[in-house]
Design a protein around this motif. Structure first.
Motif, PDB file in Angstrom:
ATOM      1  N   GLU A   2       0.723  -1.266  -0.031  1.00 52.97           N
ATOM      2  CA  GLU A   2      -0.020  -0.035   0.083  1.00 52.97           C
ATOM      3  C   GLU A   2       0.984   1.267   0.079  1.00 52.97           C
ATOM      4  OE1 GLU A   2      -3.564   1.694  -0.286  1.00 52.97           O
ATOM      5  OE2 GLU A   2      -3.441  -0.096   0.053  1.00 52.97           O
ATOM      6  N   HIS A   3       0.746   2.148  -0.874  1.00 51.84           N
ATOM      7  CA  HIS A   3       1.743   3.107  -0.974  1.00 51.84           C
ATOM      8  C   HIS A   3       0.472   4.605  -1.444  1.00 51.84           C
ATOM      9  CE1 HIS A   3       1.084   2.351  -5.434  1.00 51.84           C
ATOM     10  NE2 HIS A   3       1.307   3.641  -5.736  1.00 51.84           N
ATOM     11  N   THR A   4       0.885   5.473  -0.897  1.00 47.34           N
ATOM     12  CA  THR A   4       0.319   6.821  -1.055  1.00 47.34           C
ATOM     13  C   THR A   4       0.725   7.743  -2.333  1.00 47.34           C
ATOM     14  OG1 THR A   4       1.606   7.882   0.411  1.00 47.34           O
ATOM     15  CG2 THR A   4      -0.141   7.068   1.286  1.00 47.34           C
ATOM     16  N   ARG A   5       2.073   7.471  -2.591  1.00 47.49           N
ATOM     17  CA  ARG A   5       2.581   8.382  -3.561  1.00 47.49           C
ATOM     18  C   ARG A   5       3.563   7.909  -4.661  1.00 47.49           C
ATOM     19  NH1 ARG A   5       4.482  13.730  -0.610  1.00 47.49           N
ATOM     20  NH2 ARG A   5       4.179  14.786  -2.648  1.00 47.49           N
ATOM     21  N   GLU A  25       6.283  14.379  -8.265  1.00 51.90           N
ATOM     22  CA  GLU A  25       5.333  13.294  -8.052  1.00 51.90           C
ATOM     23  C   GLU A  25       4.661  13.017  -9.267  1.00 51.90           C
ATOM     24  OE1 GLU A  25       1.432  12.341  -4.923  1.00 51.90           O
ATOM     25  OE2 GLU A  25       2.674  14.112  -4.847  1.00 51.90           O
ATOM     26  N   MET A  26       4.343  11.664  -9.573  1.00 54.76           N
ATOM     27  CA  MET A  26       3.614  11.255 -10.668  1.00 54.76           C
ATOM     28  C   MET A  26       2.349  10.820 -10.179  1.00 54.76           C
ATOM     29  SD  MET A  26       6.747   9.047 -12.261  1.00 54.76           S
ATOM     30  CE  MET A  26       7.055   7.956 -10.660  1.00 54.76           C
ATOM     31  N   PRO A  27       1.255  11.481 -10.196  1.00 52.65           N
ATOM     32  CA  PRO A  27      -0.070  11.375  -9.983  1.00 52.65           C
ATOM     33  C   PRO A  27      -0.758  10.274 -10.877  1.00 52.65           C
ATOM     34  CG  PRO A  27      -0.148  13.340 -10.844  1.00 52.65           C
ATOM     35  CD  PRO A  27       1.292  13.050 -10.889  1.00 52.65           C
ATOM     36  N   THR A  28      -1.493   9.544 -10.288  1.00 59.24           N
ATOM     37  CA  THR A  28      -2.262   8.689 -11.019  1.00 59.24           C
ATOM     38  C   THR A  28      -3.674   8.664 -10.981  1.00 59.24           C
ATOM     39  OG1 THR A  28      -2.523   7.038  -8.905  1.00 59.24           O
ATOM     40  CG2 THR A  28      -0.575   6.795 -10.313  1.00 59.24           C
ATOM     41  N   SER A  29      -4.382   8.254 -12.279  1.00 58.31           N
ATOM     42  CA  SER A  29      -5.760   8.454 -12.369  1.00 58.31           C
ATOM     43  C   SER A  29      -6.270   7.026 -13.012  1.00 58.31           C
ATOM     44  CB  SER A  29      -6.150   9.566 -13.197  1.00 58.31           C
ATOM     45  OG  SER A  29      -7.459   9.361 -13.528  1.00 58.31           O
ATOM     46  N   CYS A  77       6.116   6.069  -2.213  1.00 62.33           N
ATOM     47  CA  CYS A  77       6.412   6.490  -0.826  1.00 62.33           C
ATOM     48  C   CYS A  77       5.119   5.788   0.047  1.00 62.33           C
ATOM     49  CB  CYS A  77       6.292   7.868  -0.807  1.00 62.33           C
ATOM     50  SG  CYS A  77       6.782   8.478   0.841  1.00 62.33           S
ATOM     51  N   THR A  78       5.242   5.276   1.154  1.00 65.38           N
ATOM     52  CA  THR A  78       4.142   4.673   1.664  1.00 65.38           C
ATOM     53  C   THR A  78       3.595   5.729   2.732  1.00 65.38           C
ATOM     54  OG1 THR A  78       5.679   4.089   3.526  1.00 65.38           O
ATOM     55  CG2 THR A  78       5.317   2.399   1.696  1.00 65.38           C
ATOM     56  N   GLN A  79       2.684   5.662   3.641  1.00 65.97           N
ATOM     57  CA  GLN A  79       2.092   6.496   4.316  1.00 65.97           C
ATOM     58  C   GLN A  79       3.088   7.120   5.585  1.00 65.97           C
ATOM     59  OE1 GLN A  79      -1.074   8.033   4.213  1.00 65.97           O
ATOM     60  NE2 GLN A  79      -0.931   9.245   5.801  1.00 65.97           N
ATOM     61  N   GLY A  81       6.225   7.473   5.325  1.00 68.10           N
ATOM     62  CA  GLY A  81       7.432   7.885   4.412  1.00 68.10           C
ATOM     63  C   GLY A  81       8.549   6.957   4.255  1.00 68.10           C
ATOM     64  N   THR A  82       8.135   5.650   4.272  1.00 70.18           N
ATOM     65  CA  THR A  82       9.191   4.584   3.627  1.00 70.18           C
ATOM     66  C   THR A  82       9.256   4.754   2.238  1.00 70.18           C
ATOM     67  OG1 THR A  82       8.676   3.228   5.683  1.00 70.18           O
ATOM     68  CG2 THR A  82       9.883   2.217   3.751  1.00 70.18           C
ATOM     69  N   LEU A  83      10.382   4.721   1.508  1.00 69.89           N
ATOM     70  CA  LEU A  83      10.520   4.703   0.090  1.00 69.89           C
ATOM     71  C   LEU A  83      10.733   3.363  -0.380  1.00 69.89           C
ATOM     72  CD1 LEU A  83      12.575   7.726  -0.593  1.00 69.89           C
ATOM     73  CD2 LEU A  83      10.209   7.656  -0.721  1.00 69.89           C
ATOM     74  N   TYR A  84      10.167   2.928  -1.487  1.00 68.64           N
ATOM     75  CA  TYR A  84      10.545   1.378  -2.169  1.00 68.64           C
ATOM     76  C   TYR A  84      10.774   1.937  -3.769  1.00 68.64           C
ATOM     77  CZ  TYR A  84       8.677  -0.718   1.941  1.00 68.64           C
ATOM     78  OH  TYR A  84       8.408  -1.214   3.371  1.00 68.64           O
ATOM     79  N   ALA A  85      12.096   1.644  -4.151  1.00 73.39           N
ATOM     80  CA  ALA A  85      12.599   1.636  -5.526  1.00 73.39           C
ATOM     81  C   ALA A  85      11.735   0.659  -6.506  1.00 73.39           C
ATOM     82  CB  ALA A  85      13.856   1.334  -5.445  1.00 73.39           C
ATOM     83  N   LEU A  86      11.211   1.473  -7.622  1.00 68.41           N
ATOM     84  CA  LEU A  86      10.620   0.824  -8.594  1.00 68.41           C
ATOM     85  C   LEU A  86      11.575   0.323  -9.507  1.00 68.41           C
ATOM     86  CD1 LEU A  86       6.940   2.608  -8.722  1.00 68.41           C
ATOM     87  CD2 LEU A  86       7.652   0.276  -7.759  1.00 68.41           C
TER      88      LEU A  86
END
Length: 87
Positions: A2-5, A25-29, A77-79, A81-86
């Motif tokens: 689950e990520h927020t951004r 930031e890359m917003p999604t729709s 970025c999770t709620q 603030g943890t980052l995970y590289a894609l």
């Protein structure tokens, strides 16, 4: 996960330096990316520092292998603030 951004940073590697040019930031729709908003707003300080460190470290590795030019790590970025590289 689950990520927020979805975020990224744009780096530039040359023979003598590595720098972070900008981030955003890359917003999604509907599950698809829908643009790019730069600079990043409201990213926790720890996450911003980590994003900068990861971008500079990646650029250093690329430059050491002879790469010159732009590069851009993408992360989520999770709620908390943890980052995970894609990529």
């Amino acid at each position: 996960m689950e990520h927020t951004r979805a975020i990224s940073a744009q780096g530039d590697a040359t023979a003598t330096r590595v720098e972070v040019a900008f981030d955003g930031e890359m917003p999604t729709s509907g599950g698809s990316f829908a643009g790019y908003c730069s600079p990043l707003q409201d990213l926790p300080a720890r996450a911003r520092e980590e994003l900068t460190d990861w971008t500079q470290t990646l650029g250093g590795h690329l430059a050491a292998e002879g790469y010159r030019g732009p590069y851009s790590p993408d992360l989520v970025c999770t709620q908390d603030g943890t980052l995970y590289a894609l990529e």
